[in-house]
Design a protein around this motif. Structure first.
Motif, PDB file in Angstrom:
ATOM      1  N   PRO A   1      -8.645  -0.891   1.527  1.00  0.00           N
ATOM      2  CA  PRO A   1      -7.434  -0.263   0.972  1.00  0.00           C
ATOM      3  C   PRO A   1      -7.678   1.092   0.326  1.00  0.00           C
ATOM      4  CG  PRO A   1      -8.131  -2.181  -0.327  1.00  0.00           C
ATOM      5  CD  PRO A   1      -8.940  -2.192   0.918  1.00  0.00           C
ATOM      6  N   ASP A   2      -8.779   1.260  -0.403  1.00  0.00           N
ATOM      7  CA  ASP A   2      -9.018   2.544  -1.065  1.00  0.00           C
ATOM      8  C   ASP A   2      -9.215   3.665  -0.042  1.00  0.00           C
ATOM      9  OD1 ASP A   2      -8.820   1.395  -3.574  1.00  0.00           O
ATOM     10  OD2 ASP A   2     -10.946   0.853  -3.634  1.00  0.00           O
ATOM     11  N   LEU A   3     -10.007   3.386   1.020  1.00  0.00           N
ATOM     12  CA  LEU A   3     -10.207   4.398   2.049  1.00  0.00           C
ATOM     13  C   LEU A   3      -8.908   4.709   2.778  1.00  0.00           C
ATOM     14  CD1 LEU A   3     -13.633   3.412   3.686  1.00  0.00           C
ATOM     15  CD2 LEU A   3     -13.159   5.317   2.148  1.00  0.00           C
ATOM     16  N   PHE A   4      -8.152   3.657   3.079  1.00  0.00           N
ATOM     17  CA  PHE A   4      -6.919   3.886   3.828  1.00  0.00           C
ATOM     18  C   PHE A   4      -5.907   4.645   2.972  1.00  0.00           C
ATOM     19  CE2 PHE A   4      -3.790   3.004   7.062  1.00  0.00           C
ATOM     20  CZ  PHE A   4      -4.568   2.883   8.186  1.00  0.00           C
ATOM     21  N   LYS A   5      -5.925   4.399   1.670  1.00  0.00           N
ATOM     22  CA  LYS A   5      -5.045   5.154   0.772  1.00  0.00           C
ATOM     23  C   LYS A   5      -5.443   6.627   0.785  1.00  0.00           C
ATOM     24  CE  LYS A   5      -4.160   3.122  -3.068  1.00  0.00           C
ATOM     25  NZ  LYS A   5      -4.285   2.617  -4.460  1.00  0.00           N
ATOM     26  N   THR A   6      -6.766   6.886   0.793  1.00  0.00           N
ATOM     27  CA  THR A   6      -7.244   8.266   0.871  1.00  0.00           C
ATOM     28  C   THR A   6      -6.789   8.923   2.161  1.00  0.00           C
ATOM     29  OG1 THR A   6      -9.190   7.719  -0.441  1.00  0.00           O
ATOM     30  CG2 THR A   6      -9.311   9.714   0.894  1.00  0.00           C
TER      31      THR A   6
ATOM     32  N   VAL B   1       9.764   7.134   2.132  1.00  0.00           N
ATOM     33  CA  VAL B   1       8.751   6.133   2.484  1.00  0.00           C
ATOM     34  C   VAL B   1       9.439   4.847   2.891  1.00  0.00           C
ATOM     35  CG1 VAL B   1       6.768   4.804   1.692  1.00  0.00           C
ATOM     36  CG2 VAL B   1       7.108   7.143   0.870  1.00  0.00           C
ATOM     37  N   SER B   2       9.026   4.278   4.015  1.00  0.00           N
ATOM     38  CA  SER B   2       9.530   2.974   4.463  1.00  0.00           C
ATOM     39  C   SER B   2       8.403   2.247   5.198  1.00  0.00           C
ATOM     40  CB  SER B   2      10.737   3.136   5.391  1.00  0.00           C
ATOM     41  OG  SER B   2      10.370   3.827   6.568  1.00  0.00           O
ATOM     42  N   ALA B   3       8.381   0.905   5.050  1.00  0.00           N
ATOM     43  CA  ALA B   3       7.296   0.141   5.696  1.00  0.00           C
ATOM     44  C   ALA B   3       7.730  -1.294   5.915  1.00  0.00           C
ATOM     45  CB  ALA B   3       6.034   0.178   4.839  1.00  0.00           C
ATOM     46  N   GLN B   4       7.344  -1.847   7.043  1.00  0.00           N
ATOM     47  CA  GLN B   4       7.555  -3.264   7.329  1.00  0.00           C
ATOM     48  C   GLN B   4       6.385  -4.076   6.784  1.00  0.00           C
ATOM     49  OE1 GLN B   4       7.997  -3.199  11.630  1.00  0.00           O
ATOM     50  NE2 GLN B   4      10.188  -3.614  11.414  1.00  0.00           N
TER      51      GLN B   4
ATOM     52  N   LEU C   1       2.217   7.487  -6.306  1.00  0.00           N
ATOM     53  CA  LEU C   1       1.184   8.482  -6.571  1.00  0.00           C
ATOM     54  C   LEU C   1       1.630   9.891  -6.174  1.00  0.00           C
ATOM     55  CD1 LEU C   1      -1.819   9.074  -7.307  1.00  0.00           C
ATOM     56  CD2 LEU C   1      -2.376   8.607  -4.906  1.00  0.00           C
ATOM     57  N   MET C   2       2.363  10.002  -5.060  1.00  0.00           N
ATOM     58  CA  MET C   2       2.681  11.322  -4.509  1.00  0.00           C
ATOM     59  C   MET C   2       4.021  11.891  -4.982  1.00  0.00           C
ATOM     60  SD  MET C   2       0.058  12.083  -2.778  1.00  0.00           S
ATOM     61  CE  MET C   2       0.694  13.575  -2.021  1.00  0.00           C
ATOM     62  N   LEU C   3       4.901  11.060  -5.546  1.00  0.00           N
ATOM     63  CA  LEU C   3       6.225  11.564  -5.935  1.00  0.00           C
ATOM     64  C   LEU C   3       6.156  12.732  -6.924  1.00  0.00           C
ATOM     65  CD1 LEU C   3       8.607   8.468  -6.182  1.00  0.00           C
ATOM     66  CD2 LEU C   3       8.873  10.510  -4.763  1.00  0.00           C
ATOM     67  N   PRO C   4       5.335  12.672  -7.980  1.00  0.00           N
ATOM     68  CA  PRO C   4       5.276  13.836  -8.890  1.00  0.00           C
ATOM     69  C   PRO C   4       4.827  15.114  -8.190  1.00  0.00           C
ATOM     70  CG  PRO C   4       4.285  11.897  -9.910  1.00  0.00           C
ATOM     71  CD  PRO C   4       4.519  11.549  -8.476  1.00  0.00           C
ATOM     72  N   ILE C   5       3.889  14.994  -7.275  1.00  0.00           N
ATOM     73  CA  ILE C   5       3.396  16.162  -6.552  1.00  0.00           C
ATOM     74  C   ILE C   5       4.482  16.723  -5.650  1.00  0.00           C
ATOM     75  CG2 ILE C   5       1.629  16.969  -4.929  1.00  0.00           C
ATOM     76  CD1 ILE C   5      -0.195  14.752  -5.959  1.00  0.00           C
TER      77      ILE C   5
ATOM     78  N   LEU D   1       0.826  -1.204   0.000  1.00  0.00           N
ATOM     79  CA  LEU D   1       0.000   0.000   0.000  1.00  0.00           C
ATOM     80  C   LEU D   1       0.867   1.263   0.000  1.00  0.00           C
ATOM     81  CD1 LEU D   1      -2.979   1.050   0.247  1.00  0.00           C
ATOM     82  CD2 LEU D   1      -2.600   1.121   2.711  1.00  0.00           C
ATOM     83  N   MET D   2       1.912   1.254   0.797  1.00  0.00           N
ATOM     84  CA  MET D   2       2.789   2.425   0.886  1.00  0.00           C
ATOM     85  C   MET D   2       3.552   2.649  -0.422  1.00  0.00           C
ATOM     86  SD  MET D   2       2.660   3.734   4.061  1.00  0.00           S
ATOM     87  CE  MET D   2       4.139   4.109   4.981  1.00  0.00           C
ATOM     88  N   GLU D   3       3.920   1.551  -1.107  1.00  0.00           N
ATOM     89  CA  GLU D   3       4.610   1.703  -2.392  1.00  0.00           C
ATOM     90  C   GLU D   3       3.691   2.356  -3.418  1.00  0.00           C
ATOM     91  OE1 GLU D   3       5.854  -2.223  -3.323  1.00  0.00           O
ATOM     92  OE2 GLU D   3       7.574  -2.212  -1.943  1.00  0.00           O
ATOM     93  N   GLU D   4       2.398   1.987  -3.401  1.00  0.00           N
ATOM     94  CA  GLU D   4       1.451   2.601  -4.324  1.00  0.00           C
ATOM     95  C   GLU D   4       1.300   4.090  -4.023  1.00  0.00           C
ATOM     96  OE1 GLU D   4      -2.153   0.439  -3.976  1.00  0.00           O
ATOM     97  OE2 GLU D   4      -1.353  -1.409  -4.851  1.00  0.00           O
ATOM     98  N   ILE D   5       1.239   4.439  -2.746  1.00  0.00           N
ATOM     99  CA  ILE D   5       1.103   5.840  -2.366  1.00  0.00           C
ATOM    100  C   ILE D   5       2.358   6.632  -2.744  1.00  0.00           C
ATOM    101  CG2 ILE D   5       0.873   7.383  -0.378  1.00  0.00           C
ATOM    102  CD1 ILE D   5      -0.876   5.251   0.930  1.00  0.00           C
TER     103      ILE D   5
END
Length: 470
Positions: A355-360, A344-347, A330-334, A323-327
């Motif tokens: 997932p869609d709500l949590f991504k939001t 970004v780092s995640a275990q 998405l956010m790198l260009p911005i 999920l964090m990799e997708e985010i």
């Protein structure tokens, strides 16, 4: 009728009925016992009279004489002279042969007498007596012996007992009534206090409570009443807060719409009604475009909030690292456009989330961090296992949030820096939406901020049962 009077009257009536029934049974029992004794004595006297008569009559027969009426009278007269009173003798035809009372024989009683004796209790005026009749045969002469015993005294004694008992019952009933009145008032006093408390609550004094005394049913009822009042007060406060929040929401929404709409209408009217230089036309069009985008963002956020209130979401097993990799993608260009560095780092773990709500939620947190940061600074986004939970955090090194405003930042339309937020097309709904999503996942947003140093926002999510992937 008041409850205390109901208790008092019902108790007094019960006591009166118990006294009446108990006294009647007691006195009647004593009377029956005395009457039984007098009846036994009357039967015994009749038996002795019969034996004495038979002895005297046998003497006449043994002397060879017949038992004429005169002989019978002489035999009975000797009994009367010996102290027996109330003797009546009749022949086989129920004709009176001898009477010491001046009264004729009781023909009906004699007719009922066969081999055994018969008795009857009768009343003459104020006098009561037991009349016993028996049949005997001596020397071929059959007679009926009738004896009487005065029992007026036991009837008089019963009447005296009833009178005495009635007098004492009235006295005791009055004393019982006084005691029960005091007891009923004492027992219902908590109810009177409860009624007074309810009236005070009805008048608007919601903080008043009943004092609990003892461990009886009334004390338990008082505790339940206080608990109910606390619950009602909490509900009222919640409703008041909800109403106030809705009023604030409507007021903020109206305010957010008023300024851009006024400007859009004004610039649009200028564009259509007058000739303008190209630079002025560009500035007016650009302002219309910018404010239109902000209104678009506002409407989308409001729609998302409304959808969250009216929809149930199915949670799925998700790896937060994916999920964090997708985010991040998405956010790198911005971030690059804003001149910011995103780390970004995640275990790995397994979470039950939508997932869609949590991504939001995470995108909103990162976007808020972007708005609070200066070009060249770093925004850190990381997730790691913390015991049974998984912790998501977003940290920026921007302006920070004053401590007295941290509790307000999840309210709809609330903005720490309103001018800067509007310049970045902000509407003050991002954190409100994120907080709503966090609560749907059984969590909440946790803020730590220092003015001038930055802000840390975290959310804890319970991990699902399952093996961690490498």
């Amino acid at each position: 009728m008041r409850f205390a009077w109901k208790v008092f009257l019902s108790t007094v009536i019960v006591i009166a009925v118990v006294f009446a029934i108990g006294g009647f049974i007691l006195i009647t029992s004593f009377f029956d016992s005395a009457l039984s004794r007098e009846t036994d004595r009357a039967l015994e006297e009749n038996q002795l009279t019969k034996l004495a008569y038979e002895s005297a009559a046998t003497t006449y027969v043994n002397q060879g004489e017949k038992l004429t009426d005169e002989a019978v009278i002489n035999s009975v007269s000797s009994l009367e002279s010996s102290g027996r009173r109330g003797i009546v003798v009749a022949d086989e035809n129920y004709e009176t042969v001898f009477t010491s009372t001046g009264e004729a024989a009781d023909m009906q009683l004699m007719a009922e007498t066969e081999a055994d004796r018969t008795y009857r209790i009768g009343r003459t005026g104020e006098r009561y007596e037991i009349t016993v009749c028996c049949r005997t045969t001596v020397g071929e002469r059959t007679v009926y012996l009738e004896t009487s015993r005065d029992i007026t005294s036991i009837f008089q004694e019963r009447e005296m007992q009833f009178d005495t008992y009635t007098e004492w019952s009235i006295v005791l009933l009055l004393l019982s009534a006084i005691v029960m009145l005091a007891v009923s008032m004492f027992l219902t006093r908590p109810l009177a206090r409860l009624s007074a408390t309810t009236r005070r609550i009805a008048e608007g004094d919601y903080d008043v409570r009943m004092r609990v005394k003892g461990e009886d049913e009334i004390a338990e009822f008082t505790r339940d009443f206080n608990a109910m009042t606390d619950a009602v007060q909490d509900k009222m406060y919640d409703l008041e807060n909800t109403a106030r929040q809705r009023e604030d929401f409507v007021a903020s929404f109206a305010h957010e719409l008023k300024t851009p709409l006024t400007s859009i209408i004004g610039y649009a009217d200028m564009l259509r009604s007058k000739q303008m230089a190209p630079e002025e036309m560009f500035l007016a069009s650009n302002y219309i475009f910018t404010e239109g985008k902000r209104l678009e963002a506002l409407s989308l956020k409001l729609l998302e909030l409304m959808v969250l209130d009216r929809q149930e979401f199915e949670k799925r097993r998700v790896n937060p690292r994916v999920l964090m990799e997708e985010i991040e993608g998405l956010m790198l260009p911005i971030m690059e456009k804003a001149g910011l560095i995103l780390e970004v780092s995640a275990q790995n773990a397994v979470l039950m989330i939508e997932p869609d709500l949590f991504k939001t939620l995470l995108v909103n947190l990162i976007d808020n961090a972007r708005k609070a940061s200066e070009p060249g600074s770093t925004i850190e986004v990381y997730g790691h296992v913390r015991g049974r939970d998984y912790l998501f955090c977003v940290r920026d090194h921007g302006r920070g949030i004053p401590e007295d405003e941290i509790k307000k930042i999840t309210e709809a339309f609330y903005m720490v820096d309103k001018s800067r937020a509007r310049a970045q097309n902000g509407a003050g709904l991002g954190l409100a939406l994120s907080d709503k999503i966090a609560r749907l996942h059984g969590s909440r947003l946790e803020f730590k901020s220092v003015v001038g140093s930055g802000t840390l926002v975290c959310i804890r999510v319970r991990r699902a049962a399952g093996r961690r992937r490498a």
